[in-house]
Design an enzyme around this catalytic site. Structure first.
Site, PDB file in Angstrom:
ATOM      1  N   ASP A 111       8.792  -9.397-109.599  1.00 58.42           N
ATOM      2  CA  ASP A 111       9.814 -10.437-109.549  1.00 58.42           C
ATOM      3  C   ASP A 111       9.276 -11.652-110.307  1.00 58.42           C
ATOM      4  O   ASP A 111       8.510 -12.446-109.775  1.00 58.42           O
ATOM      5  CB  ASP A 111      10.126 -10.792-108.088  1.00 58.42           C
ATOM      6  CG  ASP A 111      11.182 -11.886-107.961  1.00 58.42           C
ATOM      7  OD1 ASP A 111      11.459 -12.566-108.968  1.00 58.42           O
ATOM      8  OD2 ASP A 111      11.716 -12.074-106.851  1.00 58.42           O
ATOM      9  N   LYS A 121      16.841 -17.260-113.645  1.00 54.27           N
ATOM     10  CA  LYS A 121      16.604 -18.697-113.773  1.00 54.27           C
ATOM     11  C   LYS A 121      16.541 -19.163-115.217  1.00 54.27           C
ATOM     12  O   LYS A 121      17.554 -19.433-115.823  1.00 54.27           O
ATOM     13  CB  LYS A 121      15.377 -19.102-112.972  1.00 54.27           C
ATOM     14  CG  LYS A 121      15.589 -18.917-111.465  1.00 54.27           C
ATOM     15  CD  LYS A 121      14.593 -19.669-110.653  1.00 54.27           C
ATOM     16  CE  LYS A 121      14.753 -19.410-109.164  1.00 54.27           C
ATOM     17  NZ  LYS A 121      16.028 -19.877-108.595  1.00 54.27           N
ATOM     18  N   PHE A 127       9.683 -14.634-101.415  1.00 50.18           N
ATOM     19  CA  PHE A 127      11.035 -15.171-101.568  1.00 50.18           C
ATOM     20  C   PHE A 127      11.672 -14.481-102.752  1.00 50.18           C
ATOM     21  O   PHE A 127      11.319 -14.741-103.910  1.00 50.18           O
ATOM     22  CB  PHE A 127      11.049 -16.685-101.779  1.00 50.18           C
ATOM     23  CG  PHE A 127      12.454 -17.213-101.861  1.00 50.18           C
ATOM     24  CD1 PHE A 127      13.162 -17.487-100.703  1.00 50.18           C
ATOM     25  CD2 PHE A 127      13.077 -17.394-103.076  1.00 50.18           C
ATOM     26  CE1 PHE A 127      14.482 -17.941-100.766  1.00 50.18           C
ATOM     27  CE2 PHE A 127      14.397 -17.842-103.152  1.00 50.18           C
ATOM     28  CZ  PHE A 127      15.100 -18.118-101.994  1.00 50.18           C
TER      29      PHE A 127
END
Length: 400
Positions: free
Chosen positions: A226, A255, A141
């Protein structure tokens, strides 16, 4: 009269249904706790998918935001502002890299990483023009843009959004042999999550990440990590890659970098990689804006103390010990590192959604994924007592 039912209806009336949120309407928050419109308090065990690593309204981050709001919020990258240099320098130092490219969302960071890897492939490695490919993993994801969902293996994220962007080879996560075999003369990068968050906090086999690093070096391929969910203290280290002594060529961050206040993402790499970009070839109006830089610089300074990494490691041991005690009592598996856990509930007992609804009724908020799995990612400011409380409420839910 309770306000929540009507507030939920109002929220659904004029929005596309791209999410299926729990029926709770939050109005305020502090630290690890949320309060809804009816005054009920909830322990936040999701932390905005790690965007709230430092808790809700961390005093130093709020102070930095307030101070910057009174001075300057946006210039665009057409000009330089006085918060930019500190942010880029201090984030680069935290990452051990030469350069930083600021963006806004995690998906933008991934898209930027893909573009940089392709350009590096053509200009530095000498890949055949138009033939660059990137090796990715099943269960990934990385975001929801058209290019990113093109290499997703999640049917919900991918179906009916084609035609899909070419240039990606998907291999099983954790399978070093398959990854090695997939690399060819036109491969420019391997793009991986060091821990797959959305898949259920899946930790790869020991030795996998060092093997990826070795293969990428041998084959002259960039290792792109990531760390948008796994990075910035979540796993008990600044980056999840550190647990196996691995340094990627490129970090993708987001984030928690925005402190739960503003969207901030970034790509960090050395000059021989990020230096392939020239003026006009990539950009973002809001990327690296003054407000974002002021908050994110304070985030980097919080991380530079090491306090939050230590808290995640120490409290994570307590969390995982408690969760492992529930295996065979409604849980069939527990995975994760630091204050990050994926829990597989016995599907004969209930779904992940049902478990989250029952936890909500007991004042704990979490998120389900992939049927019978739920994820726990509490803010790193959570206390031992609050961890014990969350585990106790889960135990009560599983016991029925």
């Amino acid at each position: 009269m309770l306000r929540t039912p009507s507030a939920v209806r109002d929220a659904e009336r004029h929005t596309a249904h791209n999410y299926h949120p729990l029926p709770v309407v939050i109005s305020s928050a502090e630290g690890a706790w949320l309060t809804d419109v009816d005054g009920r308090r909830y322990l936040d065990c999701l932390a905005g998918y790690s965007a709230l690593n430092f808790g809700h309204r961390h005093p130093k981050l709020i102070e930095a935001a307030h101070a910057q709001l009174d001075r300057l919020t946006l210039t665009s990258r057409a000009f330089i502002h006085d918060q930019f240099a500190d942010f880029c320098r201090e984030l680069a130092a935290l990452c051990g890299k030469d350069l930083v490219l600021p963006m806004n969302t995690g998906a933008e960071a991934v898209e930027t990483g893909i573009k940089v890897a392709r350009k590096w492939g053509y200009q530095v490695k000498g890949v055949t023009p138009g033939q660059a490919n990137i090796v990715v993993a099943e269960g990934n994801f990385h975001g929801r843009t058209t290019t990113i969902v093109s290499f997703s293996t999640d049917s919900d994220a991918r179906a009916d959004f084609g035609p899909y962007t070419p240039g990606f080879t998907v291999v099983p996560y954790g399978d070093l042999a398959a990854l090695t075999e997939a690399i060819d003369e036109n491969t420019v990068a391997v793009l991986l999550e060091p821990i797959q968050g959305e898949q259920g906090v899946v930790v790869p086999p020991e030795g996998y990440l060092p093997g990826v690093r070795r293969v990428c070096t041998e084959r002259n391929v960039l290792f792109v990590a990531d760390e948008i969910q796994s990075g910035l203290g979540r796993t008990g280290a600044t980056f999840a890659c550190e647990h196996e002594g691995v340094e990627p060529d490129m970090y993708l961050l987001g984030k928690a970098l925005g402190g739960g206040i503003v969207p901030v993402s970034a790509v960090a790499a050395n000059r021989d990689v990020l230096g392939v970009l020239q003026p006009g070839q990539h950009g973002s109006t809001f990327g690296g804006n003054p407000l974002a830089c002021a908050v994110a610089t304070e985030v980097v300074r919080l991380l530079a103390t090491g306090e939050f990494q230590r808290r995640s490691a120490e409290l994570g041991e307590r969390l995982h010990a408690g969760l492992r005690g529930l295996i065979g009592k409604g849980l069939v598996a527990v995975r994760g590192r630091g204050l990050w856990a994926g829990l597989d509930i016995d599907p004969a007992l209930m779904t992940g959604r049902q478990a989250c609804e029952l936890l909500m009724e007991r004042g704990v908020l979490a998120k389900d994924t992939h049927g019978s799995t739920i994820r726990l990612a509490p803010p790193l400011v959570i206390t031992e007592e609050e961890i014990d409380h969350a585990v106790a409420q889960l135990a009560a839910v599983l016991a029925g």
